[in-house]
Enzyme design. Structure first.
Site, PDB file in Angstrom:
ATOM      1  N   SER A 124       0.832  -1.203   0.000  1.00  0.00           N
ATOM      2  CA  SER A 124       0.000   0.000   0.000  1.00  0.00           C
ATOM      3  C   SER A 124       0.865   1.250   0.000  1.00  0.00           C
ATOM      4  O   SER A 124       1.974   1.255   0.552  1.00  0.00           O
ATOM      5  CB  SER A 124      -0.859   0.001   1.267  1.00  0.00           C
ATOM      6  OG  SER A 124      -1.443   1.263   1.472  1.00  0.00           O
ATOM      7  N   TYR A 149      -2.381  -1.085  10.680  1.00  0.00           N
ATOM      8  CA  TYR A 149      -2.611  -1.680   9.356  1.00  0.00           C
ATOM      9  C   TYR A 149      -1.410  -1.409   8.441  1.00  0.00           C
ATOM     10  O   TYR A 149      -0.850  -2.317   7.819  1.00  0.00           O
ATOM     11  CB  TYR A 149      -3.887  -1.098   8.724  1.00  0.00           C
ATOM     12  CG  TYR A 149      -3.902  -1.219   7.230  1.00  0.00           C
ATOM     13  CD1 TYR A 149      -4.138  -2.448   6.616  1.00  0.00           C
ATOM     14  CD2 TYR A 149      -3.629  -0.111   6.417  1.00  0.00           C
ATOM     15  CE1 TYR A 149      -4.104  -2.565   5.235  1.00  0.00           C
ATOM     16  CE2 TYR A 149      -3.593  -0.223   5.043  1.00  0.00           C
ATOM     17  CZ  TYR A 149      -3.829  -1.450   4.455  1.00  0.00           C
ATOM     18  OH  TYR A 149      -3.774  -1.560   3.097  1.00  0.00           O
ATOM     19  N   LYS A 153       1.925  -3.786   6.577  1.00  0.00           N
ATOM     20  CA  LYS A 153       2.406  -3.776   5.184  1.00  0.00           C
ATOM     21  C   LYS A 153       3.913  -3.518   5.151  1.00  0.00           C
ATOM     22  O   LYS A 153       4.646  -4.160   4.390  1.00  0.00           O
ATOM     23  CB  LYS A 153       1.654  -2.730   4.364  1.00  0.00           C
ATOM     24  CG  LYS A 153       0.164  -2.996   4.210  1.00  0.00           C
ATOM     25  CD  LYS A 153      -0.114  -4.261   3.414  1.00  0.00           C
ATOM     26  CE  LYS A 153      -1.584  -4.551   3.245  1.00  0.00           C
ATOM     27  NZ  LYS A 153      -1.849  -5.876   2.642  1.00  0.00           N
TER      28      LYS A 153
HETATM   29  N1  UFG Z   1     -13.130  11.285   2.638  1.00  0.00           N
HETATM   30  C1  UFG Z   1     -14.151  12.166   2.921  1.00  0.00           C
HETATM   31  N2  UFG Z   1     -15.342  11.659   3.354  1.00  0.00           N
HETATM   32  C2  UFG Z   1     -15.555  10.321   3.522  1.00  0.00           C
HETATM   33  C3  UFG Z   1     -14.495   9.413   3.232  1.00  0.00           C
HETATM   34  C4  UFG Z   1     -13.298   9.944   2.808  1.00  0.00           C
HETATM   35  O1  UFG Z   1     -13.989  13.368   2.784  1.00  0.00           O
HETATM   36  O2  UFG Z   1     -16.651   9.930   3.939  1.00  0.00           O
HETATM   37  C5  UFG Z   1     -11.850  11.809   2.160  1.00  0.00           C
HETATM   38  C6  UFG Z   1     -10.691  11.518   3.096  1.00  0.00           C
HETATM   39  O3  UFG Z   1     -10.597  12.503   4.088  1.00  0.00           O
HETATM   40  C7  UFG Z   1      -9.522  11.527   2.115  1.00  0.00           C
HETATM   41  C8  UFG Z   1     -10.125  11.058   0.812  1.00  0.00           C
HETATM   42  O4  UFG Z   1     -11.531  11.189   0.941  1.00  0.00           O
HETATM   43  O5  UFG Z   1      -9.092  12.846   1.948  1.00  0.00           O
HETATM   44  C9  UFG Z   1      -9.815   9.603   0.511  1.00  0.00           C
HETATM   45  O6  UFG Z   1     -10.154   8.841   1.664  1.00  0.00           O
HETATM   46  P1  UFG Z   1     -10.244   7.254   1.608  1.00  0.00           P
HETATM   47  O7  UFG Z   1     -10.627   6.803   2.975  1.00  0.00           O
HETATM   48  O8  UFG Z   1     -11.088   6.829   0.457  1.00  0.00           O
HETATM   49  O9  UFG Z   1      -8.756   6.817   1.252  1.00  0.00           O
HETATM   50  P2  UFG Z   1      -7.404   7.067   2.077  1.00  0.00           P
HETATM   51  O10 UFG Z   1      -6.497   7.794   1.149  1.00  0.00           O
HETATM   52  O11 UFG Z   1      -7.625   7.634   3.402  1.00  0.00           O
HETATM   53  O12 UFG Z   1      -6.968   5.545   2.330  1.00  0.00           O
HETATM   54  C10 UFG Z   1      -6.396   4.808   1.326  1.00  0.00           C
HETATM   55  C11 UFG Z   1      -6.635   3.321   1.521  1.00  0.00           C
HETATM   56  C12 UFG Z   1      -5.857   2.792   2.706  1.00  0.00           C
HETATM   57  C13 UFG Z   1      -4.442   3.255   2.684  1.00  0.00           C
HETATM   58  C14 UFG Z   1      -4.404   4.743   2.562  1.00  0.00           C
HETATM   59  C15 UFG Z   1      -3.018   5.308   2.534  1.00  0.00           C
HETATM   60  O13 UFG Z   1      -7.993   3.061   1.721  1.00  0.00           O
HETATM   61  O14 UFG Z   1      -5.849   1.381   2.634  1.00  0.00           O
HETATM   62  O15 UFG Z   1      -5.058   5.113   1.346  1.00  0.00           O
HETATM   63  O16 UFG Z   1      -2.373   4.891   1.380  1.00  0.00           O
HETATM   64  F1  UFG Z   1      -3.801   2.884   3.834  1.00  0.00           F
END
Ligand code: UFG
Length: 343
Positions: A124, A149, A153
């Site tokens: 990841s 998590y 990785k």
């Molecule tokens: N977001 C919102 N509202 C929501 C959900 C997410 O605004 O309801 C925003 C988050 O704040 C972030 C963006 O959308 O700015 C993306 O969020 P995600 O949760 O979809 O993805 P992340 O980048 O946080 O997480 C992903 C993977 C993880 C990994 C992480 C870091 O899901 O497995 O990237 O690489 F660990």
């Protein structure tokens, strides 16, 4: 060639099965169904026209795993199975370390005992931690993830590097996924999280289909163009193709362990994603601006040049493709897969 896909009934695993079958491989799925649904296999058989054996098994079941390898029918492994919720891992660290690490130890032991040494591992972007400069490049050190998590990785990447270093039979790909979204264009398979989605795309899809009232955007005061966080979203079918490309590459390369970023190299903000999803649905979607989510980084994306040069792989599907395909899946399956069926 016969390829064992751990976590093959999950979101990324199920999409990965399709290009593997299309390339002529015989695929065997091993999955525990803790976060997936056996109904996916019927859908995969519809899409591929192939029979796909499914073995219900927790990887930590060493005897069960030995029985799988004892058939002699496994030539390579794509290891995707893991617990993956960042937030949950902070409240249940032991569960995450035990599941992800011990599952991998058990798998590596079975592979070694049965002489199977070609492996593609799901890593990841989170391994780059908080301090890596963007765009993220594979040689960056030190890898320090901020959640349990993510640490699993990092640790597994280290373990696999050491294994390949100690024994020159191993050929290992570490695939650092950025933000996989989208669904197969058939609308038959897609992301089906249990409970309230943690991630942006499934949450948006559930707002669009009426299962959630509105999207909360976690912060609009980040130092980005529109103030919302930016990520490198890639279509899950491009990611799936990346596993096939990596499997081919490790088998063609010298033995060893090597990391590849799988992303587009493009950053898209939360607000841009919302607008793109509205285009796919055909109308505006309700949202509010909420506080920042602890642990979120303002913006990150990858340098994809190593994967392009060495795997011959490129993530070509657009953000509009990602949204259109997600919407096709969600609108045709508003409640996700049918209730759990047991085989
Ligand atoms: N977001 C919102 N509202 C929501 C959900 C997410 O605004 O309801 C925003 C988050 O704040 C972030 C963006 O959308 O700015 C993306 O969020 P995600 O949760 O979809 O993805 P992340 O980048 O946080 O997480 C992903 C993977 C993880 C990994 C992480 C870091 O899901 O497995 O990237 O690489 F660990």
């Amino acid at each position: 060639m016969s390829v064992l896909v751990t976590g093959g009934a999950g979101y990324i695993g199920s999409h990965t099965v399709i290009p593997l079958v299309a390339a002529g491989h015989e695929v065997v799925i091993v999955d525990s169904f803790v976060n997936s649904n056996a109904a996916v296999v019927d859908r995969l058989e519809q899409i591929t026209g192939a029979t796909i054996p499914l073995i219900e098994l927790d990887l930590r079941d060493r005897e069960g795993l030995d029985r799988v390898f004892a058939t002699g029918d496994v030539d390579a492994v794509v290891h995707i199975a893991a617990l993956k919720a960042v937030g949950e891992s902070t409240s249940k660290p032991l569960e995450y370390y035990e599941n992800n690490l011990d599952g991998t130890f058990s798998l590596l032991g079975a592979m070694a005992r049965h002489g199977v040494t070609d492996l593609v591992f799901s890593s990841s972007a989170t391994v780059y931690g908080e301090d890596a400069p963007v765009p993220y490049q594979e040689d960056y050190e030190p890898l320090v993830a901020s959640s349990p998590y993510g640490q699993t990785k990092v640790m597994i990447e280290r373990i696999l590097t050491d294994v390949a270093h100690a024994d020159p039979r191993w050929r290992i790909a570490l695939l650092r996924y950025f933000n996989p979204v989208g669904a197969h264009p058939s609308g038959l398979i897609g992301e089906d999280p249990q409970g309230v989605p943690n991630n942006l795309m499934p949450f948006l899809a559930q707002v669009a289909v009426g299962r959630r009232e509105k999207l909360t955007i976690f912060g609009d005061d980040y130092p980005t163009a529109d103030g919302t966080c930016e990520r490198d979203y890639l279509h899950v079918d491009d990611l799936a193709d990346g596993h096939l490309a990596a499997l081919d590459a490790v088998r063609a390369r010298d033995p060893g362990c090597r990391a590849w970023n799988l992303g587009t190299g493009q950053a898209t903000s939360v607000m841009q994603m919302l607008r793109a999803f509205e285009r796919a649905v055909g109308h505006e979607l309700p949202y509010e601006i909420g506080p920042r989510r602890p642990g979120d980084l303002p913006a990150f994306w990858c340098d994809p040049t190593r994967a392009e040069a060495e795997l011959g792989w490129h993530a070509g599907r657009t953000v509009d493709d990602m949204c259109a395909d997600t919407w096709r899946w969600q609108s045709r399956n508003p409640e996700g897969y049918p209730e759990q069926v047991t085989h």
